[in-house]
Design a protein around this motif. Structure first.
Motif, mmCIF file in Angstrom:
data_model
loop_
_atom_site.group_PDB
_atom_site.id
_atom_site.type_symbol
_atom_site.label_atom_id
_atom_site.label_comp_id
_atom_site.label_asym_id
_atom_site.label_seq_id
_atom_site.Cartn_x
_atom_site.Cartn_y
_atom_site.Cartn_z
ATOM 1 N N UNK A 175 -7.348 -27.659 29.426
ATOM 2 C CA UNK A 175 -8.115 -26.569 30.012
ATOM 3 C C UNK A 175 -7.342 -25.298 30.265
ATOM 4 N N UNK A 176 -6.163 -25.153 29.666
ATOM 5 C CA UNK A 176 -5.339 -23.962 29.841
ATOM 6 C C UNK A 176 -5.008 -23.342 28.485
ATOM 7 N N UNK A 177 -4.996 -21.998 28.388
ATOM 8 C CA UNK A 177 -4.595 -21.366 27.124
ATOM 9 C C UNK A 177 -3.139 -21.688 26.795
ATOM 10 N N UNK A 178 -2.811 -21.631 25.524
ATOM 11 C CA UNK A 178 -1.466 -21.950 25.055
ATOM 12 C C UNK A 178 -0.806 -20.690 24.503
ATOM 13 N N UNK A 179 0.380 -20.382 25.000
ATOM 14 C CA UNK A 179 1.193 -19.287 24.447
ATOM 15 C C UNK A 179 2.180 -19.881 23.459
ATOM 16 N N UNK A 180 2.302 -19.259 22.298
ATOM 17 C CA UNK A 180 3.208 -19.779 21.275
ATOM 18 C C UNK A 180 3.655 -18.662 20.355
ATOM 19 N N UNK A 181 4.677 -18.948 19.592
ATOM 20 C CA UNK A 181 5.160 -18.051 18.537
ATOM 21 C C UNK A 181 4.786 -18.674 17.201
ATOM 22 N N UNK A 182 4.123 -17.898 16.365
ATOM 23 C CA UNK A 182 3.723 -18.355 15.032
ATOM 24 C C UNK A 182 4.523 -17.591 13.988
ATOM 25 N N UNK A 183 5.093 -18.333 13.038
ATOM 26 C CA UNK A 183 5.797 -17.726 11.907
ATOM 27 C C UNK A 183 5.145 -18.221 10.623
ATOM 28 N N UNK A 184 4.707 -17.298 9.778
ATOM 29 C CA UNK A 184 4.204 -17.641 8.454
ATOM 30 C C UNK A 184 5.285 -17.296 7.435
ATOM 31 N N UNK A 185 5.604 -18.251 6.580
ATOM 32 C CA UNK A 185 6.680 -18.109 5.590
ATOM 33 C C UNK A 185 6.086 -18.153 4.184
ATOM 34 N N UNK A 186 6.522 -17.224 3.339
ATOM 35 C CA UNK A 186 6.044 -17.158 1.967
ATOM 36 C C UNK A 186 7.226 -17.041 1.013
ATOM 37 N N UNK A 187 7.035 -17.543 -0.192
ATOM 38 C CA UNK A 187 7.981 -17.242 -1.261
ATOM 39 C C UNK A 187 7.703 -15.833 -1.751
ATOM 40 N N UNK A 188 8.719 -15.189 -2.315
ATOM 41 C CA UNK A 188 8.576 -13.799 -2.730
ATOM 42 C C UNK A 188 7.421 -13.604 -3.704
ATOM 43 N N UNK A 189 7.204 -14.573 -4.599
ATOM 44 C CA UNK A 189 6.143 -14.412 -5.596
ATOM 45 C C UNK A 189 4.748 -14.546 -4.994
ATOM 46 N N UNK A 190 4.669 -14.965 -3.701
ATOM 47 C CA UNK A 190 3.373 -15.138 -3.065
ATOM 48 C C UNK A 190 2.876 -13.875 -2.391
ATOM 49 N N UNK A 191 3.690 -12.811 -2.374
ATOM 50 C CA UNK A 191 3.202 -11.591 -1.731
ATOM 51 C C UNK A 191 3.230 -10.442 -2.718
#
Length: 207
Positions: free
Chosen positions: A173-189
């Protein structure tokens, strides 16, 4: 509408049109593949839309590019400061994301977000480009990855292939604080060097 919102929408409009053209997709075809209404896409490309997290993730998945290639331009300078009160929030059904930084290193691209998982609704994803990393700062987080259920507390970490179906839920019943990191290979961007400049108060950084 404030200057940050106008800048973010303008960057999204320019980047979405550019990436769609690079992929050779018509507005109708992108609408069909992403499950986003053609009228909604038209508004986004004109800078008049109000994108949700689900919409941006869907477009990212179909176009095969990181979120940042759609919503951000590269910042100038060597020092980047992101003020909490100034960073635009990208909200979904159960999550609020504040983009903090895009980092390119060798053949990898990383996107750093401040993430709040709200109570009352799970944030579901059918999968998207990249690898997902989350570190919980406060609260208890329920994570479902491809049918597997995991519970995380403060200091706990999880990483997984973001192409797998996954969901985040705030527990107790409580919000969650977190750090999100999205990782991509160079050819994916995609390389969007011609993207319009982003004002520092907009997405604050980033990408």
């Amino acid at each position: 509408m404030n200057d940050a919102e106008e800048s973010v929408r303008g960057v999204l409009a320019a980047n979405l049109k550019r990436v769609r053209a690079q992929r050779g997709l018509s507005l109708s075809e992108l609408s069909r593949r992403a499950g986003v209404g053609k009228a909604t896409l038209s508004q986004l490309e004109s800078g008049a839309g109000n994108p949700t997290l689900e919409t941006v993730l869907g477009l990212s998945r179909v176009l095969g590019v990181p979120i940042s290639d759609l919503v951000e331009a590269r910042p100038a300078g060597e020092v980047t400061v992101v003020r909490a009160a100034e960073a635009e929030v990208l909200s979904g059904r159960g999550v609020d994301l504040r983009p903090l930084r895009r980092i390119e290193s060798g053949d990898a691209v990383f996107e750093l977000y401040d993430q709040v998982v709200r109570t009352g609704a799970a944030q579901e994803s059918g999968g998207h480009t990249g690898t997902e990393h989350t570190v919980v700062q406060a609260g208890r987080l329920g994570v479902r990855v491809d049918g597997r259920e995991i519970e995380l507390g403060p200091g706990d970490y999880i990483g997984f292939d973001a192409a797998l179906p996954h969901a985040y839920t705030a527990l107790d019943g409580e919000p969650v604080r977190s750090v999100l990191v999205l990782q991509y290979r160079a050819e994916q961007h995609g390389h969007l060097a011609e993207a319009p400049p982003l004002r520092p108060a907009a997405w604050g950084l980033w990408h």
